[in-house]
Design an enzyme around this catalytic site. Structure first.
Site, PDB file in Angstrom:
ATOM      1  N   HIS A 174     101.193  87.007 -31.390  1.00 24.02           N
ATOM      2  CA  HIS A 174     100.160  87.558 -30.503  1.00 24.02           C
ATOM      3  C   HIS A 174     100.434  89.037 -30.301  1.00 24.02           C
ATOM      4  CE1 HIS A 174      97.520  88.041 -27.023  1.00 24.02           C
ATOM      5  NE2 HIS A 174      96.907  86.973 -27.495  1.00 24.02           N
ATOM      6  N   GLU A 214      95.882  79.115 -29.881  1.00 25.74           N
ATOM      7  CA  GLU A 214      95.083  78.452 -30.906  1.00 25.74           C
ATOM      8  C   GLU A 214      95.760  77.219 -31.487  1.00 25.74           C
ATOM      9  OE1 GLU A 214      92.335  79.402 -30.444  1.00 25.74           O
ATOM     10  OE2 GLU A 214      91.683  81.155 -31.541  1.00 25.74           O
TER      11      GLU A 214
END
Ligand code: ACO
Length: 371
Positions: free
Chosen positions: A245, A304
């Protein structure tokens, strides 16, 4: 530099992701406080509070959103078969683009409603099933599932989707939200902002990741194969979807929130426990391999990864996962667009020219330019 890391491009009261602490705050409330306790409508009212003159409170918003779903459904009737077979995000984008643009509350409600109504309708039309009309009295999450399934979801399914929608409702200045703010800053309207944001969300490095997470689980097949399969993938220079991320250097707090939603379905017997065991084996194998690959760059599980399992357990086809993400995030896009309109200037950064200098005037003939 070219990814705008750490550049502050907006002041916002909406949300804050702390990449070191691994926390997410939405309008003064931690994700832990909101997820599992608030409905999507509650969080929408929270996000929009003060951003529209006539912003509804959490008691008034559900009915208004229900009515807006009925309005949006009128656009589904005009759906034609030509694009319905395309990628569901593209079909969703076509339907959203058919709605009128504007900056007011009615436009905002229509966009949130339309994202859910169109997602369900597109998924049914792709299976040659008639779309299901909305129920204006239902909760937004329950109605999305009902419109998609063609029958009422279980309370556990509704609770799981609601938790997911709350979890992804807003997340600072991610790529899609930034796109929304850029478009809003030109005063193009909320529909234009949401469509730009959806286009950014579609990419596999952003909201398009969960479908490929399932491809990875399918490729691994059995828990004992996880390490070697992932090792091969990394050796080919490929990325492991659902990990890493830009902001978080620790585990993405949304991953645990989504996993909690999944566990609710497990308790209700609605998730294949073997699938979850496979995912956990993949996660356990991936983290040390990523640490080995990038020792200076912590690459942890992102939202996700478990989103993929949750949306699969809710029976959404993988090609539609990005649309379901958009159902939650559209409320945040609109809040940011309104905040930008209220207090921001036109967003217009500069680029640094690194191309060749112009040719001397005598040599700039049309032939040479064309060549
Ligand atoms: N697998 C393997 N390597 C990775 C991964 C990954 N998932 N993520 C980052 N890296 C590596 C990159 O290859 C790069 O290595 P290099 O310096 O040798 O080229 C290094 O880590 C830094 O990568 P960047 O792309 O510069 O980091 P960035 O902050 O832009 O990455 C991103 C964030 C795009 C999410 C990245 O981690 C990624 O591609 N993850 C996989 C896709 C994914 O899961 N996306 C969903 C994100 S959550 C969301 O948007 C809702």
């Amino acid at each position: 530099m070219n990814g705008l890391d750490d550049v502050i491009a907006a002041d916002t009261v909406l949300s804050d992701a702390d990449g070191q602490a691994g926390t997410l705050v939405i309008r003064g409330h931690s994700l832990d406080e909101l997820a599992g306790r608030s409905t999507y409508e509650d969080v929408l009212a929270l996000l929009w509070d003060g951003l529209f003159e006539d912003a509804p409170d959490r008691l008034a918003l559900p009915a208004l959103l229900g009515e807006a779903r009925m309005d949006a459904y009128a656009y589904v009737v005009r759906a034609d078969a030509q694009w319905i077979r395309r990628d569901p995000v593209e079909a969703l984008r076509v339907l959203l683009a058919r709605m009128e643009d504007g900056e007011d509350l009615a436009t905002a409600l229509r966009l949130v409603a339309g994202t859910a109504v169109f997602t369900a309708a597109v998924l049914r039309l792709r299976r040659s099933l008639d779309p299901t009309a909305p129920d204006p009295r239902a909760r937004h999450s329950a109605d999305l599932l009902r419109m998609f399934y063609g029958e009422s979801p279980t309370p556990a399914q509704t609770a799981a989707l609601d938790r997911y929608l709350v979890t992804v409702s807003d997340h600072g200045l991610n790529a899609s939200t930034f796109a929304a703010r850029v478009v809003a800053s030109t005063r193009a309207g909320l529909a234009s902002s949401a469509i730009a944001a959806l286009s950014a969300l579609k990419g596999p490095l952003h909201g398009g990741a969960p479908g490929p997470v399932l491809d990875c689980l399918d490729g691994v097949g059995r828990p004992e194969r996880a390490r070697s399969w992932l090792q091969d993938k990394l050796a080919r220079g490929e990325r492991l979807m659902g990990f890493g991320h830009r902001i978080y250097r620790v585990r993405d707090p949304r991953a645990d929130s989504v996993k909690a939603a999944l566990q609710g379905l497990i308790r209700g017997g609605q998730v294949d426990a073997a699938r979850l065991r496979l995912a956990e084996a993949v996660e356990q194998a991936a983290l040390p391999l990523l640490a080995l690959k990038k020792p200076d760059r912590p690459l942890q599980t992102n939202v996700e990864f478990y989103t993929a399992l949750l949306l699969e357990a809710l029976k959404f086809p993988r090609e539609a996962f990005t649309c379901v993400f958009a159902v939650g995030r559209v409320g945040g896009w609109i809040a940011h667009a309104r905040e930008q309109i209220a207090g921001g200037r036109l967003i217009r950064p500069r680029s640094r020219y690194v191309g060749p200098p112009p040719s001397p005037p005598h040599s700039a003939t049309p032939e040479r330019i064309a060549g």
